[in-house]
Design a protein around this motif. Structure first.
Motif, short mmCIF file in Angstrom:
data_model
loop_
_atom_site.label_atom_id
_atom_site.label_comp_id
_atom_site.label_asym_id
_atom_site.label_seq_id
_atom_site.Cartn_x
_atom_site.Cartn_y
_atom_site.Cartn_z
N TYR A 149 -42.89 -48.80 -109.26
CA TYR A 149 -42.91 -47.97 -110.45
C TYR A 149 -41.83 -48.41 -111.44
CZ TYR A 149 -42.72 -43.94 -113.51
OH TYR A 149 -42.72 -43.13 -114.61
N TYR A 150 -40.64 -48.68 -110.92
CA TYR A 150 -39.54 -49.05 -111.82
C TYR A 150 -39.78 -50.41 -112.47
CZ TYR A 150 -35.02 -48.86 -113.96
OH TYR A 150 -34.04 -48.81 -114.89
N ILE A 151 -40.41 -51.33 -111.74
CA ILE A 151 -40.73 -52.63 -112.33
C ILE A 151 -41.72 -52.44 -113.48
CG2 ILE A 151 -41.97 -54.79 -111.88
CD1 ILE A 151 -40.60 -54.75 -109.09
N VAL A 152 -42.73 -51.61 -113.28
CA VAL A 152 -43.69 -51.33 -114.36
C VAL A 152 -42.95 -50.64 -115.51
CG1 VAL A 152 -45.70 -49.94 -115.00
CG2 VAL A 152 -45.71 -51.24 -112.88
N TRP A 153 -42.10 -49.69 -115.19
CA TRP A 153 -41.36 -48.94 -116.20
C TRP A 153 -40.46 -49.85 -117.04
CZ3 TRP A 153 -41.50 -44.05 -117.95
CH2 TRP A 153 -40.42 -43.56 -118.65
N ALA A 154 -39.73 -50.75 -116.37
CA ALA A 154 -38.75 -51.57 -117.08
C ALA A 154 -39.37 -52.79 -117.75
CB ALA A 154 -37.65 -52.01 -116.11
N PHE A 155 -40.19 -53.53 -117.00
CA PHE A 155 -40.65 -54.82 -117.52
C PHE A 155 -41.90 -54.72 -118.38
CE2 PHE A 155 -38.15 -56.22 -113.78
CZ PHE A 155 -37.14 -56.82 -114.51
N MET A 156 -42.63 -53.62 -118.28
CA MET A 156 -43.76 -53.40 -119.19
C MET A 156 -43.34 -52.49 -120.35
SD MET A 156 -46.96 -53.11 -116.56
CE MET A 156 -48.16 -52.95 -117.86
N HIS A 157 -42.05 -52.16 -120.40
CA HIS A 157 -41.46 -51.36 -121.49
C HIS A 157 -42.15 -50.01 -121.66
CE1 HIS A 157 -39.30 -55.00 -122.47
NE2 HIS A 157 -40.45 -55.65 -122.50
N MET A 158 -42.43 -49.36 -120.55
CA MET A 158 -43.13 -48.08 -120.58
C MET A 158 -42.25 -46.93 -121.03
SD MET A 158 -46.30 -48.02 -119.84
CE MET A 158 -47.02 -49.58 -120.24
N GLU A 159 -40.93 -47.08 -120.93
CA GLU A 159 -40.06 -45.96 -121.30
C GLU A 159 -40.16 -45.59 -122.77
OE1 GLU A 159 -37.33 -49.60 -121.52
OE2 GLU A 159 -38.90 -48.91 -120.20
N GLY A 160 -40.58 -46.53 -123.62
CA GLY A 160 -40.68 -46.25 -125.04
C GLY A 160 -42.07 -45.81 -125.49
N GLU A 161 -43.00 -45.70 -124.57
CA GLU A 161 -44.38 -45.34 -124.93
C GLU A 161 -44.60 -43.84 -124.79
OE1 GLU A 161 -46.36 -47.39 -126.25
OE2 GLU A 161 -45.26 -49.24 -125.82
#
Length: 116
Positions: A61-73
């Motif tokens: 989950y954190y890899i998707v969150w950080a490297f796919m830049h999901m925190e800004g979506e």
């Protein structure tokens, strides 16, 4: 219009250190196998394995969150990407556990010998 370059060095190091710490915890738990976790079961599987599954899901989950830049979506887009991933991983874990339990029971209760 000018764009200012923003360095993500701190962010990259934070993600690297966080994922390294989680992986190190997994490795240490795998090496020492604390008896309190290894010998106690929850849903026919020891607690140590549940911890490994949980930490691995956290890392995914954190890899998707950080490297796919999901925190800004927006939340809807985040869930549209992450929910299928979580569902498929949990489904895979369920299938593997059910099949492993079946194979264990076949070998435990039959005349077939363990040859591996």
């Amino acid at each position: 219009m000018s764009h200012e370059h923003v360095s993500n060095t701190k962010r990259i190091w934070f993600v690297f250190i966080l994922l390294s710490v989680v992986t190190t915890v997994e490795v240490i738990l795998g090496l020492i196998k604390p008896e309190a976790l290894h010998m106690n079961n929850l849903f026919h599987m020891n607690l140590l394995n549940w911890i490994f599954i949980g930490l691995t899901l956290y890392k995914a989950y954190y890899i998707v969150w950080a490297f796919m830049h999901m925190e800004g979506e927006k939340a809807n887009l985040r869930w549209a990407v992450v929910a299928p991933l979580i569902f498929l991983v949990l489904y895979l874990v369920f299938i593997v556990l059910v099949e492993a339990n079946y194979i264990f029971e076949v070998f435990k209760n039959s005349t077939i010998k363990w040859n591996f």
